[in-house]
Design an enzyme around this catalytic site. Structure first.
Site, short mmCIF file in Angstrom:
data_model
loop_
_atom_site.label_atom_id
_atom_site.label_comp_id
_atom_site.label_asym_id
_atom_site.label_seq_id
_atom_site.Cartn_x
_atom_site.Cartn_y
_atom_site.Cartn_z
N HIS A 269 -32.87 -16.41 21.98
CA HIS A 269 -33.65 -15.66 20.97
C HIS A 269 -35.09 -15.59 21.49
O HIS A 269 -35.33 -15.09 22.60
CB HIS A 269 -33.50 -16.38 19.63
CG HIS A 269 -33.99 -15.64 18.43
ND1 HIS A 269 -34.35 -14.33 18.44
CD2 HIS A 269 -34.17 -16.06 17.13
CE1 HIS A 269 -34.73 -13.96 17.22
NE2 HIS A 269 -34.64 -15.00 16.41
N HIS A 309 -28.98 -7.12 24.20
CA HIS A 309 -29.36 -7.31 22.81
C HIS A 309 -28.14 -7.07 21.93
O HIS A 309 -27.33 -6.20 22.24
CB HIS A 309 -30.48 -6.34 22.41
CG HIS A 309 -31.21 -6.77 21.19
ND1 HIS A 309 -30.75 -6.49 19.92
CD2 HIS A 309 -32.34 -7.49 21.05
CE1 HIS A 309 -31.58 -7.02 19.06
NE2 HIS A 309 -32.56 -7.64 19.69
N ASP A 365 -38.48 -9.07 25.44
CA ASP A 365 -38.98 -10.25 26.15
C ASP A 365 -39.14 -10.04 27.65
O ASP A 365 -39.67 -10.90 28.35
CB ASP A 365 -38.04 -11.44 25.91
CG ASP A 365 -38.14 -11.94 24.49
OD1 ASP A 365 -39.26 -11.91 23.95
OD2 ASP A 365 -37.12 -12.33 23.92
#
Ligand code: CMC
Length: 436
Positions: A269, A309, A365
């Site tokens: 995460h 994702h 990210d």
């Protein structure tokens, strides 16, 4: 034939048929309970490990269309918010549902600004951590500790109490986050400077030394503002679901948000931004990227962090904005030495059938770590920045959950796969141990 919003189910075990209503493209799992073999049967359940296809709530906050890469907060496209809004405006939008008027905004900013200080004992609490404590552990613990400083926060059914808690959390997260940073560095804590705007003040608490007034570089302030907006909410992800689930027990919001921080810490995460940078550093040179990708595909090495994702099956719209932002920051700091590795990873992965067939694209990210490193944040601090921003979304989702009359304490069912009842045996008679 007229279309009706119902679903017919035929149970081939019994030959019985059932009709269940369809609302917003969903059926209610509880409607399956009527499907039973006999009166003793508990009734049918849906089985959905990891919530791959289960809506746990109705929410009006964030919309994602993962197939085409759309993200909107309260209907506003993320691209427009990132370009034009401030983070506190977005936090207001997430909580209230509408963008604030000038006077609403002024009082929101005023309230947040005047709650930025934390009790002095929080400093002593943080001093108890060793110098190498992970900043996410420190942040989660100190946010949980705030619940002990504000016992009145447990009055969650009171509108004003909820408002004050929301203001306190938004106001104090940057202070706590900066204190965690300063503790890791062995530097004295810097108190909030309430003449500064939210992101300026945060950077001041991070970087200020002996100067009477700290002025962060405008490009860094802008970068933090945009990154906070991009990370502010993302509908029912792991940490938000944690906040909702924990909050559904009617615990105070400090405790619920602390649960969100611990969920965010995980490498799948929010912890991925830290792992992306470690991965890039371990690759070391663009010429090693091909071999690294082969290892990822073999399943022998790690995953390609910052890729993939659960919801996005195309380019994450946030990643696109972050990539551009990285160039803006590098104009000030100089080009990052590892940017080429990241670009090469992206180039090879986007052309490789392994990633293409699984619809694995860069997520938010992938490039954030390079920006944070350029701004001199330590690698294990990256996820703290994510947590400060996501607090806005967690709080909006927490309150929406509390005001939703359909919500109850979160309590999933299970499919029991263990033994039937069996008698207790004395230790000396436990022959199964010897079988090993
Ligand atoms: N690298 C290599 N293979 C991957 C990756 C990856 N990053 N992500 C998924 N896969 C493969 C996976 O092995 C599986 O292959 P197969 O079908 O052959 O078994 C397939 O793609 C589907 O993966 P999954 O694990 O079933 O997908 P998921 O929806 O459960 O996982 C994810 C989503 C984000 C946890 C995963 O893509 C991942 O681990 N990514 C790397 C970690 C990361 O970057 N996380 C940040 C997510 S965005 C920010 C946030 O929400 O916090």
């Amino acid at each position: 034939m007229t279309a009706t919003n119902t679903l017919d189910i035929r149970d081939n075990r019994t030959g019985k048929s059932y009709t269940v209503p369809i609302t917003d493209g969903t059926i209610r799992a509880a409607d399956l309970r009527q499907v039973r073999v006999d009166d003793a049967d508990f009734g049918m359940m849906s089985y959905d490990p990891a919530f791959m296809n289960t809506a746990s709530c109705r929410s009006a906050i964030t919309f994602i269309d993962g197939d085409v890469g759309i993200l909107r907060y309260r209907g506003y496209p993320i691209e427009q918010l990132a370009e034009q809004a401030s983070f506190l405006e977005v936090a207001y939008l997430l909580r209230h549902g509408e963008l604030p008027t000038q006077s609403q905004y002024d009082s929101w900013v005023h309230d947040i600004t005047f709650h930025t200080y934390v009790h002095e004992n929080i400093k002593h609490f943080l001093e108890g951590f060793r110098y190498d404590a992970h900043p996410m552990s420190m942040l989660a613990s100190s946010v949980a500790a705030l619940s002990a400083f504000y016992p009145e926060a447990k009055h969650i059914t009171d509108d004003q109490s909820r408002y004050v808690s929301i203001i306190r959390l938004l106001a104090k997260l940057p202070t706590l986050a900066a204190f965690c940073y300063r503790h890791s560095k062995g530097l004295p804590f810097v108190y909030p400077d309430n003449d500064l705007l939210y992101c300026e003040n945060y950077l001041s608490m991070i970087a200020r030394m002996s100067e009477p007034k700290y002025e962060a570089h405008p490009a860094f302030v802008k970068a933090i503002e945009v990154l906070f907006i991009l990370h502010a909410d993302h509908e029912q992800n792991c940490s938000t679901s944690a906040v909702r689930a924990v909050g559904s027990s009617h615990v105070d919001p400090f405790s619920a948000v602390a649960a969100g921080i611990t969920a965010l810490y995980g490498p799948l995460h929010g912890g991925a931004n830290e792992q992306v940078l470690r991965m890039i550093e371990s690759i070391g040179h663009p010429k090693n990227v091909g071999a690294f990708i082969d290892e990822v595909k073999d399943g022998k090495g790690q995953r390609l962090m910052g890729f993939g994702h659960r919801v996005y099956k195309s380019y994450d719209p946030r990643a696109r904005i972050v990539k551009q932002l990285a160039y803006d920051v590098f104009k000030v700091t100089g080009m990052d030495k590892d940017l080429e590795i990241a670009l090469e990873l992206e180039r090879i992965a986007l052309a490789d059938d392994y990633f293409v067939s699984r619809k694995l694209y860069p997520n938010v990210d992938f490039y954030t770590g390079l920006i944070y490193r350029a701004m001199k944040f330590p690698t294990d601090y990256f996820t703290v920045l994510f947590a400060v921003a996501r607090t806005a979304g967690w709080l909006a989702q927490w309150e929406e959950m509390l005001l939703d009359k359909e919500q109850k304490i979160a309590r999933p069912r299970q499919v029991y796969t263990g033994y039937e009842e069996r008698p207790y045996t004395h230790q000396l008679d436990r022959s199964h141990r010897l079988k090993k």
